[in-house]
Each structure stands twice: as structure tokens, then as C-alpha cells.
Design an enzyme around this catalytic site. Structure first.
Site, PDB file in Angstrom:
ATOM      1  CB  CYS A 166      32.730  18.988  26.525  1.00  0.00           C
ATOM      2  SG  CYS A 166      33.153  18.676  28.253  1.00  0.00           S
ATOM      3  CG  ASN A 176      30.912  16.244  32.577  1.00  0.00           C
ATOM      4  OD1 ASN A 176      30.384  15.560  33.447  1.00  0.00           O
ATOM      5  ND2 ASN A 176      30.612  17.511  32.436  1.00  0.00           N
ATOM      6  CB  CYS A 214      37.843  21.311  30.223  1.00  0.00           C
ATOM      7  SG  CYS A 214      39.302  20.377  30.753  1.00  0.00           S
ATOM      8  NE  ARG A 215      35.715  21.187  25.264  1.00  0.00           N
ATOM      9  CZ  ARG A 215      35.727  20.437  24.187  1.00  0.00           C
ATOM     10  NH1 ARG A 215      35.594  21.004  23.005  1.00  0.00           N
ATOM     11  NH2 ARG A 215      35.860  19.126  24.265  1.00  0.00           N
ATOM     12  CB  SER A 216      30.201  20.295  29.491  1.00  0.00           C
ATOM     13  OG  SER A 216      30.853  19.202  30.075  1.00  0.00           O
ATOM     14  CG  ASP A 232      39.512  19.881  24.766  1.00  0.00           C
ATOM     15  OD1 ASP A 232      39.720  20.363  25.893  1.00  0.00           O
ATOM     16  OD2 ASP A 232      39.377  18.672  24.545  1.00  0.00           O
TER      17      ASP A 232
HETATM   18  P1  4NP Z   1      36.633  18.606  27.965  1.00  0.00           P
HETATM   19  O1  4NP Z   1      38.233  18.487  27.838  1.00  0.00           O
HETATM   20  O2  4NP Z   1      36.050  17.724  26.877  1.00  0.00           O
HETATM   21  O3  4NP Z   1      36.370  20.051  27.727  1.00  0.00           O
HETATM   22  O4  4NP Z   1      36.267  18.137  29.363  1.00  0.00           O
HETATM   23  C1  4NP Z   1      38.930  17.274  27.854  1.00  0.00           C
HETATM   24  C2  4NP Z   1      39.168  16.619  29.037  1.00  0.00           C
HETATM   25  C3  4NP Z   1      39.896  15.459  29.056  1.00  0.00           C
HETATM   26  C4  4NP Z   1      40.401  14.927  27.873  1.00  0.00           C
HETATM   27  C5  4NP Z   1      40.157  15.595  26.682  1.00  0.00           C
HETATM   28  C6  4NP Z   1      39.419  16.752  26.674  1.00  0.00           C
HETATM   29  N1  4NP Z   1      41.184  13.747  27.894  1.00  0.00           N
HETATM   30  O5  4NP Z   1      41.717  13.372  26.830  1.00  0.00           O
HETATM   31  O6  4NP Z   1      41.293  13.099  28.949  1.00  0.00           O
END
Ligand code: 4NP
Length: 154
Positions: A7, A10, A12-14, A123
Site C-alpha cells: 500500500c 505500509n 494501515c492496509r498492507s 485507504d
Molecule cells: P496505508 O495508509 O497506505 O494503508 O498504510 C496510509 C498511511 C499513511 C499515509 C497515507 C496512507 N500518509 O499520508 O502518511
């Protein structure tokens, strides 16, 4: 089989996807490898988001030991399949890391469950809908595992 979940951050989702898949592999006594990475290194070295840890914990899965890392080109060689969460992750992986020899390994994760629809795992970082994303990932992962089991024997 070596599976990489990808993702953006790294955190939240993954990491949730990794935790769910690892738990299913234990249940099925499958000795496969699962890891996760981000297309960004913004949170490198950090634990998953506290809300992701809490959502997984609600379902009996501990992802608190994971640490965020940025994807590398070597991952394209190392892993058999790269499962991305949304179309931005998908195109970033293709353009930044994949080669003509490895691009066949890259998929949008939901296409293994609902083929050709190009649906995203949304997300939850900004809207906080971690439980919804957990449920979606759990449902998707069941189909992903069945898909990969068929592929393994083929
Ligand atoms: P992820 O979510 O891609 O599912 O881990 C996010 C985590 C952090 C950010 C964006 C999406 N950020 O902008 O810091």
C-alpha cells in the site's frame, strides 16, 4: 509461495492484509511467506497505525510486531506475487519497481477476488474506517487464498 502486500504507507492496509493472510496460512498449515511494504518510506521503521492494530486485535490478530518499510526493486525478484491495494499503488509498483520480466507478478488485490473490476481497498488513514477495511480485506483474502491454491497446483 511468497506474497508481498503493498500500500502507500505500509501502516494501515498492507499490514492488516499481511496479518489476515498469515493467520489463514497458519489455519491451513501452509508454509508460505507473507510480507508487506509501502510505495512510500514516509513511515519506515514505525509500527502499524494504532487504529489498524486495534482493528486486527478485535479479530484476534496481532500485527503490532510489524514495522513499516519501503518497497525495493529486489522485492520484485524475491516475491512470487505482489498484491497492491489501489490503482495508485498498482501503477507506482509497475512504473518504479517492475520490469518486463516481473510485471506479471503485480496485481490489484481485489481483482483476484472480483476479476476485472479494478476495485480498490480504500485507504482508512484519513476517514478512520478501519473495521470496514478489515472486513473487506478478510473477505477478499479468502478468495485470494483459494485463487493462489489453484495456481499452485496448476
Ligand atoms: P496505508 O495508509 O497506505 O494503508 O498504510 C496510509 C498511511 C499513511 C499515509 C497515507 C496512507 N500518509 O499520508 O502518511
Amino acid at each position: 509461495m511468497k506474497i508481498l502486500m503493498v500500500c502507500l504507507g505500509n501502516i494501515c492496509r498492507s499490514p492488516m492484509a499481511q496479518g489476515i493472510m498469515e493467520s489463514m496460512l497458519v489455519d491451513k498449515k501452509l508454509n508460505w511467506v507473507v510480507d508487506s511494504a509501502g510505495t512510500s518510506g514516509w513511515h519506515a521503521g514505525e509500527q502499524p497505525d494504532a487504529r489498524a492494530i486495534a482493528a486486527a486485535k478485535e479479530h484476534g490478530i496481532d500485527i503490532s510486531g510489524q514495522r513499516s518499510r519501503k518497497m525495493t526493486s529486489r522485492d520484485m525478484e524475491e516475491f512470487d506475487i505482489i498484491l497492491t491495494m489501489d490503482s495508485q499503488n498498482y501503477s507506482d509498483v509497475l512504473h518504479t519497481y517492475a520490469s518486463d520480466d516481473t510485471k506479471h507478478k503485480v496485481h490489484l488485490i481485489r481483482n483476484l477476488s472480483e476479476p476485472n473490476k479494478n476495485l480498490a481497498v480504500p485507504d482508512p488513514y484519513y476517514d478512520g474506517r478501519f473495521e470496514d477495511v478489515y472486513q473487506l480485506l478478510a473477505k477478499t483474502m479468502n478468495n485470494v487464498l483459494n485463487h493462489l491454491l489453484v495456481e499452485e497446483v496448476a
